[in-house]
Enzyme design. Structure first.
Site, PDB file in Angstrom:
ATOM      1  N   TYR A  55       0.857  -1.183   0.000  1.00 12.37           N
ATOM      2  CA  TYR A  55       0.000   0.000   0.000  1.00 12.37           C
ATOM      3  C   TYR A  55       0.893   1.233   0.000  1.00 12.37           C
ATOM      4  O   TYR A  55       1.481   1.585   1.027  1.00 12.37           O
ATOM      5  CB  TYR A  55      -0.917   0.025   1.223  1.00 12.37           C
ATOM      6  CG  TYR A  55      -2.021  -1.011   1.226  1.00 12.37           C
ATOM      7  CD1 TYR A  55      -2.368  -1.730   0.086  1.00 12.37           C
ATOM      8  CD2 TYR A  55      -2.738  -1.276   2.397  1.00 12.37           C
ATOM      9  CE1 TYR A  55      -3.376  -2.671   0.102  1.00 12.37           C
ATOM     10  CE2 TYR A  55      -3.758  -2.216   2.420  1.00 12.37           C
ATOM     11  CZ  TYR A  55      -4.067  -2.916   1.275  1.00 12.37           C
ATOM     12  OH  TYR A  55      -5.079  -3.850   1.306  1.00 12.37           O
ATOM     13  N   PRO A 207     -16.845  -4.799   2.416  1.00 13.18           N
ATOM     14  CA  PRO A 207     -18.252  -5.083   2.726  1.00 13.18           C
ATOM     15  C   PRO A 207     -19.210  -4.057   2.138  1.00 13.18           C
ATOM     16  O   PRO A 207     -20.403  -4.328   2.009  1.00 13.18           O
ATOM     17  CB  PRO A 207     -18.290  -5.065   4.258  1.00 13.18           C
ATOM     18  CG  PRO A 207     -17.184  -4.120   4.633  1.00 13.18           C
ATOM     19  CD  PRO A 207     -16.092  -4.412   3.624  1.00 13.18           C
ATOM     20  N   LEU A 208     -18.674  -2.887   1.767  1.00 12.81           N
ATOM     21  CA  LEU A 208     -19.494  -1.834   1.154  1.00 12.81           C
ATOM     22  C   LEU A 208     -19.266  -1.762  -0.347  1.00 12.81           C
ATOM     23  O   LEU A 208     -19.651  -0.782  -0.985  1.00 12.81           O
ATOM     24  CB  LEU A 208     -19.187  -0.477   1.798  1.00 12.81           C
ATOM     25  CG  LEU A 208     -19.333  -0.416   3.314  1.00 12.81           C
ATOM     26  CD1 LEU A 208     -19.007   0.980   3.821  1.00 12.81           C
ATOM     27  CD2 LEU A 208     -20.737  -0.822   3.732  1.00 12.81           C
ATOM     28  N   ARG A 210     -16.565  -1.238  -1.970  1.00 15.85           N
ATOM     29  CA  ARG A 210     -15.736  -0.053  -2.208  1.00 15.85           C
ATOM     30  C   ARG A 210     -16.541   1.242  -2.190  1.00 15.85           C
ATOM     31  O   ARG A 210     -16.312   2.149  -2.977  1.00 15.85           O
ATOM     32  CB  ARG A 210     -14.969  -0.198  -3.524  1.00 15.85           C
ATOM     33  CG  ARG A 210     -13.998  -1.355  -3.489  1.00 15.85           C
ATOM     34  CD  ARG A 210     -13.432  -1.712  -4.846  1.00 15.85           C
ATOM     35  NE  ARG A 210     -12.544  -2.865  -4.706  1.00 15.85           N
ATOM     36  CZ  ARG A 210     -12.970  -4.128  -4.620  1.00 15.85           C
ATOM     37  NH1 ARG A 210     -14.263  -4.391  -4.698  1.00 15.85           N
ATOM     38  NH2 ARG A 210     -12.122  -5.123  -4.461  1.00 15.85           N
ATOM     39  N   GLY A 211     -17.486   1.291  -1.273  1.00 11.28           N
ATOM     40  CA  GLY A 211     -18.234   2.523  -1.053  1.00 11.28           C
ATOM     41  C   GLY A 211     -19.557   2.615  -1.767  1.00 11.28           C
ATOM     42  O   GLY A 211     -20.408   3.432  -1.395  1.00 11.28           O
ATOM     43  N   PHE A 212     -19.788   1.780  -2.774  1.00  9.99           N
ATOM     44  CA  PHE A 212     -21.031   1.883  -3.540  1.00  9.99           C
ATOM     45  C   PHE A 212     -22.248   1.630  -2.650  1.00  9.99           C
ATOM     46  O   PHE A 212     -23.261   2.343  -2.719  1.00  9.99           O
ATOM     47  CB  PHE A 212     -21.023   0.876  -4.699  1.00  9.99           C
ATOM     48  CG  PHE A 212     -21.829   1.314  -5.904  1.00  9.99           C
ATOM     49  CD1 PHE A 212     -23.022   2.010  -5.767  1.00  9.99           C
ATOM     50  CD2 PHE A 212     -21.390   1.029  -7.184  1.00  9.99           C
ATOM     51  CE1 PHE A 212     -23.758   2.411  -6.872  1.00  9.99           C
ATOM     52  CE2 PHE A 212     -22.111   1.417  -8.308  1.00  9.99           C
ATOM     53  CZ  PHE A 212     -23.304   2.116  -8.150  1.00  9.99           C
ATOM     54  N   SER A 214     -22.667   2.242   0.336  1.00  8.06           N
ATOM     55  CA  SER A 214     -22.924   3.289   1.335  1.00  8.06           C
ATOM     56  C   SER A 214     -23.897   4.331   0.813  1.00  8.06           C
ATOM     57  O   SER A 214     -24.407   5.150   1.580  1.00  8.06           O
ATOM     58  CB  SER A 214     -21.613   3.980   1.720  1.00  8.06           C
ATOM     59  OG  SER A 214     -21.123   4.756   0.636  1.00  8.06           O
TER      60      SER A 214
END
Length: 329
Positions: A55, A207-208, A210-212, A214
């Site tokens: 990273y 779990p989201l 990559r934000g979608f 949310s």
């Protein structure tokens, strides 16, 4: 809320902290805010910190090293390794191949220890199964690192059920890290049953999606980072998937929670052997995600979700085509 990582593994927080976004993966981040977010997670008892040595070329590990200074005992450090990078466009770096060769593992772990400023890593995981190295050799090298005391538990990532069984025959595996969410349920067919058969925990990343999930995106133009290359965020797929998010939003409103909290709660509801590591780089998002552990989904809620969002309904693959061959190996 804590859960045991696998049948005989350590006790860790059911909701951990994915730290990748703190090092520029999804747009710019503020280093001071990122460190404060890690410190807040530990303060709230959420000890599972997930990172990787690739990273931003080790920056993420150095950041965590600063954040856990003086409180190492409060943190459970999960580190991945083995993703290689090549020179990309405009002088940047692009994902290349993977390696899980024993020599790489033996060398890389000590660089991670140095950047993290720690004497041991709790969970050490090859980022992908290396097609050029028998998984028995990879696992054997990791077992040597356990014996030396520099890592405590062995992890796998994005491995097939067959590879998991081969690895576990060499040395106990504590956890498999793999994408699992309302939109990524492929593991339910073979991988998850294998984990449960062998007593291995599941660390569910993204779990989201990559934000979608949310609900923060309204149109493709809202995306300004690497997610523009992911099929679920593109063109017609985006708008089809947005309709699914609206259904999540409606149910979340009925439950008195946010869409993100509902999505995280759904992952946790799939078994007590599952923990999840939503990514956060700001305290407010961290606290929102952590509050998902208080969302109780009833049997009727879960049945409703399965009705309007059955496995496989999402449009588009989770990675671009060229990266799919590295999954389920």
């Amino acid at each position: 809320m804590n859960r045991t990582l696998g049948t005989n593994g350590p006790l860790v927080s059911a909701i951990g902290l994915g730290c990748m976004g703190m090092s520029g993966a999804y747009g710019q981040s503020d280093e001071k805010e990122a460190i404060a977010t890690i410190e807040r997670a530990l303060e709230l008892g959420h000890n599972f910190l997930d990172t990787a040595d690739y990273y931003n070329a080790g920056h993420n590990e150095e950041l965590i090293g600063q954040a856990i200074k003086g409180k190492r005992e409060k943190a459970f450090l999960s580190v991945k390794t083995g993703q290689l990078y090549t020179a990309g466009a405009n002088g940047g770096m692009a994902p290349g191949g993977v390696t899980a060769h024993p020599d790489h593992l033996r060398n890389a772990v000590f660089y991670s220890l140095r950047r993290l400023k720690t004497e041991y890593i709790d969970l050490y995981t090859p980022a992908r199964v290396d097609p050029n190295v028998p998984i028995e050799e990879t696992t054997g090298a990791l077992a040597d690192l356990v014996q030396k005391g520099v890592i405590r538990y062995i992890g796998l990532s994005e491995a097939s059920a067959a590879s998991i069984r081969r690895a576990a025959a060499v040395h106990p595996v504590a956890a498999l890290q793999i994408e699992y969410s309302l939109w990524s349920r492929d593991i339910e067919t073979a991988v998850l049953p294998a984990l449960r058969e062998l007593g291995i925990g599941l660390v569910a990343y993204a779990p989201l999606s990559r934000g979608f999930l949310s609900g923060e995106f309204k149109q493709p133009e809202d995306i300004k980072d690497s997610r523009v290359h992911m099929p679920r965020y593109q063109g017609e797929n985006f708008y089809k998937n947005l309709q699914l998010v609206e259904k999540i939003r409606t149910l979340a409103a009925d439950k008195g929670c946010t869409p993100a909290q509902l999505a995280i709660a759904w992952v946790l509801s799939q078994g007590n052997d599952i923990i999840t590591i939503p990514g956060s780089k700001r305290i407010k998002h961290l606290e929102e995600n952590i509050a998902a552990e208080h969302v109780q989904l009833t049997r009727e809620d879960l049945e409703s979700i399965d009705t309007f969002m059955p496995a496989g309904i999402v449009s588009g693959t989770r990675y671009p085509e060229k990266f799919l061959s590295a999954l389920n190996r």
